[in-house]
Write a protein that holds these residues in place. Structure first.
Motif, PDB file in Angstrom:
ATOM      1  N   ILE A 613       0.577  -1.288   0.231  1.00  0.00           N
ATOM      2  CA  ILE A 613       0.418  -0.109   0.151  1.00  0.00           C
ATOM      3  C   ILE A 613       0.945   1.054   0.015  1.00  0.00           C
ATOM      4  CG2 ILE A 613      -1.612   1.424   1.104  1.00  0.00           C
ATOM      5  CD1 ILE A 613      -2.971  -1.656   2.029  1.00  0.00           C
ATOM      6  N   ASP A 614       2.169   0.998   1.152  1.00  0.00           N
ATOM      7  CA  ASP A 614       2.859   2.432   0.516  1.00  0.00           C
ATOM      8  C   ASP A 614       3.809   2.604  -0.384  1.00  0.00           C
ATOM      9  OD1 ASP A 614       2.487   2.745   3.913  1.00  0.00           O
ATOM     10  OD2 ASP A 614       3.664   2.023   4.379  1.00  0.00           O
ATOM     11  N   THR A 615       3.600   2.082  -1.241  1.00  0.00           N
ATOM     12  CA  THR A 615       4.503   1.875  -3.057  1.00  0.00           C
ATOM     13  C   THR A 615       3.340   3.210  -3.522  1.00  0.00           C
ATOM     14  OG1 THR A 615       3.877   0.321  -3.467  1.00  0.00           O
ATOM     15  CG2 THR A 615       5.448   0.224  -2.498  1.00  0.00           C
ATOM     16  N   ALA A 616       2.130   3.192  -3.544  1.00  0.00           N
ATOM     17  CA  ALA A 616       0.916   3.136  -3.746  1.00  0.00           C
ATOM     18  C   ALA A 616       0.799   5.041  -3.836  1.00  0.00           C
ATOM     19  CB  ALA A 616      -0.731   2.701  -4.083  1.00  0.00           C
ATOM     20  N   CYS A 617       1.963   5.672  -3.037  1.00  0.00           N
ATOM     21  CA  CYS A 617       1.505   6.991  -2.653  1.00  0.00           C
ATOM     22  C   CYS A 617       2.345   8.080  -3.481  1.00  0.00           C
ATOM     23  CB  CYS A 617       2.226   6.973  -0.725  1.00  0.00           C
ATOM     24  SG  CYS A 617       2.064   8.224   0.062  1.00  0.00           S
ATOM     25  N   VAL A 618       1.511   9.133  -3.117  1.00  0.00           N
ATOM     26  CA  VAL A 618       1.964  10.433  -4.153  1.00  0.00           C
ATOM     27  C   VAL A 618       2.126  10.761  -3.285  1.00  0.00           C
ATOM     28  CG1 VAL A 618       0.671   8.995  -6.274  1.00  0.00           C
ATOM     29  CG2 VAL A 618      -0.284  10.734  -5.074  1.00  0.00           C
ATOM     30  N   LEU A 619       2.174  11.093  -2.259  1.00  0.00           N
ATOM     31  CA  LEU A 619       2.294  12.782  -1.063  1.00  0.00           C
ATOM     32  C   LEU A 619       1.740  11.855  -0.020  1.00  0.00           C
ATOM     33  CD1 LEU A 619       2.458  15.798  -0.836  1.00  0.00           C
ATOM     34  CD2 LEU A 619       0.149  15.338  -0.514  1.00  0.00           C
ATOM     35  N   TRP A 620       2.832  11.993   1.053  1.00  0.00           N
ATOM     36  CA  TRP A 620       3.786  11.733   2.314  1.00  0.00           C
ATOM     37  C   TRP A 620       3.247  13.015   2.898  1.00  0.00           C
ATOM     38  CZ3 TRP A 620       4.066   6.987   4.160  1.00  0.00           C
ATOM     39  CH2 TRP A 620       4.367   5.881   3.169  1.00  0.00           C
ATOM     40  N   ALA A 621       3.145  13.145   4.409  1.00  0.00           N
ATOM     41  CA  ALA A 621       2.994  14.251   5.116  1.00  0.00           C
ATOM     42  C   ALA A 621       4.291  14.634   6.043  1.00  0.00           C
ATOM     43  CB  ALA A 621       1.748  13.589   6.246  1.00  0.00           C
ATOM     44  N   ASP A 622       4.787  15.769   5.647  1.00  0.00           N
ATOM     45  CA  ASP A 622       6.089  16.127   5.959  1.00  0.00           C
ATOM     46  C   ASP A 622       5.569  16.770   7.016  1.00  0.00           C
ATOM     47  OD1 ASP A 622       8.529  16.963   5.963  1.00  0.00           O
ATOM     48  OD2 ASP A 622       9.181  17.641   4.348  1.00  0.00           O
ATOM     49  N   THR A 623       6.305  16.178   8.509  1.00  0.00           N
ATOM     50  CA  THR A 623       5.943  17.378   9.709  1.00  0.00           C
ATOM     51  C   THR A 623       6.916  17.658  10.265  1.00  0.00           C
ATOM     52  OG1 THR A 623       3.652  16.123  10.267  1.00  0.00           O
ATOM     53  CG2 THR A 623       4.351  17.439  11.098  1.00  0.00           C
ATOM     54  N   CYS A 624       7.790  19.081  10.291  1.00  0.00           N
ATOM     55  CA  CYS A 624       9.014  19.171  10.999  1.00  0.00           C
ATOM     56  C   CYS A 624      10.213  18.258   9.922  1.00  0.00           C
ATOM     57  CB  CYS A 624       8.829  18.773  12.392  1.00  0.00           C
ATOM     58  SG  CYS A 624       7.894  19.851  13.096  1.00  0.00           S
ATOM     59  N   GLY A 625      10.461  18.349   8.936  1.00  0.00           N
ATOM     60  CA  GLY A 625      11.383  16.959   8.101  1.00  0.00           C
ATOM     61  C   GLY A 625      10.945  15.560   8.241  1.00  0.00           C
ATOM     62  N   MET A 626      10.190  15.306   9.533  1.00  0.00           N
ATOM     63  CA  MET A 626       9.758  14.035   9.038  1.00  0.00           C
ATOM     64  C   MET A 626       8.244  13.609   8.592  1.00  0.00           C
ATOM     65  SD  MET A 626      10.481  13.018  12.884  1.00  0.00           S
ATOM     66  CE  MET A 626       8.977  13.909  13.710  1.00  0.00           C
ATOM     67  N   GLN A 627       9.312  11.783   7.311  1.00  0.00           N
ATOM     68  CA  GLN A 627       7.843  11.959   6.840  1.00  0.00           C
ATOM     69  C   GLN A 627       7.159  10.678   7.604  1.00  0.00           C
ATOM     70  OE1 GLN A 627       8.745   9.695   2.956  1.00  0.00           O
ATOM     71  NE2 GLN A 627       7.956   7.942   3.535  1.00  0.00           N
ATOM     72  N   SER A 628       5.889  11.364   7.517  1.00  0.00           N
ATOM     73  CA  SER A 628       5.032  10.083   8.712  1.00  0.00           C
ATOM     74  C   SER A 628       3.684   9.489   7.494  1.00  0.00           C
ATOM     75  CB  SER A 628       4.397  10.973   9.060  1.00  0.00           C
ATOM     76  OG  SER A 628       3.627  12.311   8.647  1.00  0.00           O
ATOM     77  N   CYS A 630       0.310   8.673   4.822  1.00  0.00           N
ATOM     78  CA  CYS A 630       0.323   8.996   3.422  1.00  0.00           C
ATOM     79  C   CYS A 630      -1.067  10.050   3.020  1.00  0.00           C
ATOM     80  CB  CYS A 630       0.322   7.604   2.382  1.00  0.00           C
ATOM     81  SG  CYS A 630       0.219   7.729   1.089  1.00  0.00           S
ATOM     82  N   ARG A 631      -0.730  11.034   2.471  1.00  0.00           N
ATOM     83  CA  ARG A 631      -1.692  11.358   2.730  1.00  0.00           C
ATOM     84  C   ARG A 631      -2.743  11.493   1.488  1.00  0.00           C
ATOM     85  NH1 ARG A 631      -2.894  14.311   6.747  1.00  0.00           N
ATOM     86  NH2 ARG A 631      -1.014  16.615   7.828  1.00  0.00           N
ATOM     87  N   TYR A 632      -2.028  11.098   0.190  1.00  0.00           N
ATOM     88  CA  TYR A 632      -3.146  10.348  -1.304  1.00  0.00           C
ATOM     89  C   TYR A 632      -2.090   9.802  -2.428  1.00  0.00           C
ATOM     90  CZ  TYR A 632      -4.982  15.188  -1.405  1.00  0.00           C
ATOM     91  OH  TYR A 632      -6.083  16.818  -0.975  1.00  0.00           O
ATOM     92  N   TYR A 633      -3.311   8.394  -2.452  1.00  0.00           N
ATOM     93  CA  TYR A 633      -2.924   7.032  -3.142  1.00  0.00           C
ATOM     94  C   TYR A 633      -2.855   7.571  -4.725  1.00  0.00           C
ATOM     95  CZ  TYR A 633      -1.525   5.022   1.120  1.00  0.00           C
ATOM     96  OH  TYR A 633      -1.347   4.728   2.598  1.00  0.00           O
ATOM     97  N   ASP A 634      -1.997   6.783  -5.648  1.00  0.00           N
ATOM     98  CA  ASP A 634      -2.261   6.532  -6.776  1.00  0.00           C
ATOM     99  C   ASP A 634      -3.955   5.382  -6.659  1.00  0.00           C
ATOM    100  OD1 ASP A 634      -2.954   5.818  -9.749  1.00  0.00           O
ATOM    101  OD2 ASP A 634      -1.027   6.175  -9.698  1.00  0.00           O
ATOM    102  N   HIS A 635      -5.276   5.935  -7.127  1.00  0.00           N
ATOM    103  CA  HIS A 635      -5.856   4.814  -7.060  1.00  0.00           C
ATOM    104  C   HIS A 635      -5.550   3.415  -7.625  1.00  0.00           C
ATOM    105  CE1 HIS A 635      -8.785   7.588  -5.543  1.00  0.00           C
ATOM    106  NE2 HIS A 635      -8.186   7.517  -4.263  1.00  0.00           N
ATOM    107  N   ASP A 636      -5.357   3.737  -8.541  1.00  0.00           N
ATOM    108  CA  ASP A 636      -5.038   2.172  -9.433  1.00  0.00           C
ATOM    109  C   ASP A 636      -4.115   2.130  -9.351  1.00  0.00           C
ATOM    110  OD1 ASP A 636      -7.083   2.944 -11.357  1.00  0.00           O
ATOM    111  OD2 ASP A 636      -6.065   3.992 -12.993  1.00  0.00           O
TER     112      ASP A 636
END
Length: 700
Positions: A613-628, A630-636
């Protein structure tokens, strides 16, 4: 209650009136000396225990949003309760009846309840949830992420401001590690506490129930406990409708609704409810004796049911359950470990393990079950999140669909498989045939799932930038607005069906009116950075609705039908294992089976699905330089990888069952050839062949 010194000397005959004390004491004593009452208590306990272990899966996407976890981390969290369970489950076969089983079950249930309380603890030690990511000295409102061009023009350069120190302090690594560590510890305790509940409960019922009533009691036990996962998803659907900080709601309320992607439900509340239910159901176990009088009367309605189902054949499940009396089971266990110490048991266990793994039928059936359980584990953990993302439904509604449709369908499939084995007198080859047909049908029902969905709608500066003609001008516009990278307040331009991460990125400078908390969508006006080119337009808060929302019902229907068909092979596969090992190895063979299922399926599968599921992420949340999270996924991509992984495990199940069927078919042909040869030899040679056959091992 008898004292420990007299418990073992209790007779199995009913106590005479002269030996009984006052009426209240006799009533209490008779109640806890009744195997029927034990079956009732154990059914409720296993239902509550499965409810608390399944509740995490119903709220996994909510916990991800609340604490900023990736799907891989949440999958590891969901699988971590198998660690403690796997480490101790083998020793249950060793201890057997050497311990006070009811008290050990009660202690395990108390540990499960403690794990539930520990799972909810991160909510109470964490700061309140801030859905707009502003400082704690500022109010949460709809204007927290508006475009501020006047401030941007005053800056020397159009740069994006960094989050404040007070905001970053809330997301420091140390508090996050404490919260995640508490949940992992709770999952470990949950697995350890669940170890004695089912094995000791089943053996206790089988030891002291009437041999004819024992299969009926176990059937009631399994039927009631199967409701537990469904109740877990139902409880999740109910609790996630409440806001996460319902116990400390901010002054003035909140402006979110459950359909908002920033909404976080009260995930912790379900753990408190489940822990309370486990605690209540654990209390009676401290009053049951170590050994109770054996039940002597056969149930009248049970006799009618058993007589109607009894076919007096060697393939009858009821005959097998009644024939395996406690004495025979104890004799079989005694042949394996009469008076072994723990060290001797550890030394002999690898020999028994290798002996069973060398048996091709046992190995292939276990591998088929591993593939099937891997499919179920991934689906149970991430299907709610998949429905949320793919069809734009709320977490509450996704759990409601699974709890009311998918889980009951799986229960019907398991019951149907048991009825087929019983009524059709299925032998080993036919049991393998049921497994092949079930896996093949499940595979066919999964093929349409690859196409039931639609691509992700355009997201400005995030997804599908080729369709955004004014991308360069758009970037210049959001730089002038001084938009923060860490903000997340999605808005939708319904005319172009384009989504923006924040109103700031759409160039919106005002909020229309002052909507009351929790009522309707917020409308942002004077938006000058829209891709559609319409200046000073207005857009609404929230993500754009999926154009495939109507497909959620046929999707869940196909998923449920596939699960029901696959579940039909559960009982036939279990019977293949029981008939494929030696009598003295049956107890440990079942323990080995469950150990392998945990190690090879229930532990790695959620992590594997989460990584996919993580490999389909197109935008990760960036909080103070840390990746947390996933905000958006490629649905297909999300659909193809999630369903593709399920398809892979279904294919593995079909392959293993096909090999089992081929081997058994070949053995049947050899048996028929041997029988024809046996009929053609003289009478003296027949007698010699018969003696040689009886002295050898009986194969499946």
């Amino acid at each position: 209650m008898p004292d420990p010194g007299t418990e073992i000397k209790m007779s199995s005959k009913p106590t005479s009136k002269s030996q009984v004390g006052p009426a209240p004491k006799r009533l209490c004593s008779n109640l806890f000396l009744s195997i029927k009452f034990f079956v009732f208590c154990h059914s409720l306990l296993q239902l509550a225990q499965l409810m608390i272990s399944g509740y995490l899966k119903s709220s996994i996407s909510t916990i991800e949003k609340r604490f900023g976890l990736s799907s891989q981390t949440s999958g590891l969290l969901a699988a971590f309760n198998e660690v403690g369970n796997t480490a101790l489950i083998v020793f249950v076969s060793y201890f057997g009846s050497r311990v006070h089983r009811p008290r050990l079950i009660g202690l395990g249930a108390v540990l499960v309840a403690l794990a539930g309380l520990l799972m909810s603890l991160p909510h109470f030690i964490s700061e309140p949830y801030r859905y707009d990511h502003v400082d704690f000295d500022l109010p949460q409102d709809s204007a927290s992420s508006l475009c501020t061009p006047s401030q941007a023009s005053a800056l020397p350069s159009a740069s994006i401001p960094a989050p404040s120190n007070s905001s970053c302090a809330l997301y420091s690594e140390a508090p996050q590690m404490v919260v995640v560590g508490l949940m992992f510890l709770a999952q470990t305790l949950l697995g350890v506490g669940a170890v004695p509940i089912q094995p000791f409960g089943i053996s206790y019922i089988d030891d002291f129930a009437h041999p004819t009533n024992s299969p009926l009691y176990l059937g009631i036990l399994f039927a009631v406990t199967l409701i537990g996962p469904g109740m877990a998803y139902g409880l999740g659907g109910l609790m996630l409708r409440f806001y996460v900080d319902i116990d400390r709601m901010p002054e003035g309320g909140i402006s979110l609704t459950p359909k908002d992607p920033r909404w976080v439900g009260a995930w912790w509340l379900g753990f408190l409810v489940s822990a309370g239910a486990v605690t209540l159901t654990a209390l009676p176990y401290f009053f049951f004796p170590r050994e109770m009088p054996k039940e002597e009367k056969e149930l009248s309605f049970g006799k009618k049911i058993l007589s109607s189902l009894d076919d007096k054949g060697e393939n009858s499940l009821i005959n097998q359950g009644a024939g395996n009396s406690p004495n025979k089971e104890k004799d079989g266990e005694a042949q394996l470990a009469p008076d072994l110490t723990v060290l001797q048991f550890i030394k002999i266990f690898p020999q028994v393990l290798l002996r069973n793994l060398r048996h091709p039928i046992f190995l292939l059936v276990v591998l088929a079950q591993v593939s099937m359980c891997s499919m179920v584990a991934g689906m149970a953990t991430f299907l709610p999140k998949f429905l949320e993302r793919q069809f734009s439904v709320t977490a509450s509604f996704a759990n409601l669909l699974i709890g009311t449709v998918s889980i009951p369908a799986a229960i019907v499939g398991i019951v149907t498989g048991g009825v087929l084995v019983q009524r059709l007198h299925l032998g080993p080859t036919r049991c393998a045939t049921v497994g092949v047909l079930g896996a093949f049908t499940c595979l066919l029902l999964g093929l349409p799932l690859f196409f039931m969905g639609c691509p992700t709608h355009p997201i400005a500066n995030v997804y599908n930038p080729s369709t955004l003609p004014e991308n360069g001008e758009f970037l210049n516009c959001i730089q002038l607005c001084s938009c923060s990278k860490s903000d997340f307040n999605p808005v939708c331009d319904t005319r172009s069906h384009t989504e923006y991460v924040t109103p700031c990125q759409a160039g919106c400078t005002e909020v229309q009116g002052d909507p009351s908390p929790g009522h309707g969508s917020v409308i942002y006006t004077n938006c000058s950075c829209l891709i559609s080119g319409i200046r000073n337009s207005s857009i609404i808060s929230g993500s754009c609705e999926s154009s495939c929302s109507h497909l959620v019902y046929p999707f869940i229907l196909l998923i449920s039908l596939g699960g029901a068909v696959a579940s039909i092979s559960h009982t036939p596969a279990f019977m293949l294992i029981l008939r494929g090992v030696k009598n003295e190895d049956k107890s440990l063979a079942v323990g080995i089976q469950f150990m392998l299922l945990r190690v090879l399926a229930w532990m790695p599968s959620p992590v594997l699905h989460g990584s996919a599921i993580d490999t389909a992420c197109v935008l990760w949340a960036d909080t103070c330089g840390m990746q947390s999270l996933c905000r958006y996924y490629d649905h297909d991509l999300l659909r193809h990888r999630f369903i593709g992984l399920q398809f892979f495990f279904k294919l593995g199940t079909l392959f293993c069952f096909t090999l089992v069927f081929t081997i058994l078919r070949q053995q049947d042909k050899e048996a028929a050839r041997s029988k024809s040869h046996h009929n053609s030899v003289p009478q003296e040679e027949k007698l010699a062949l018969k003696l040689e056959k009886n002295s050898g091992e009986f194969k499946v």
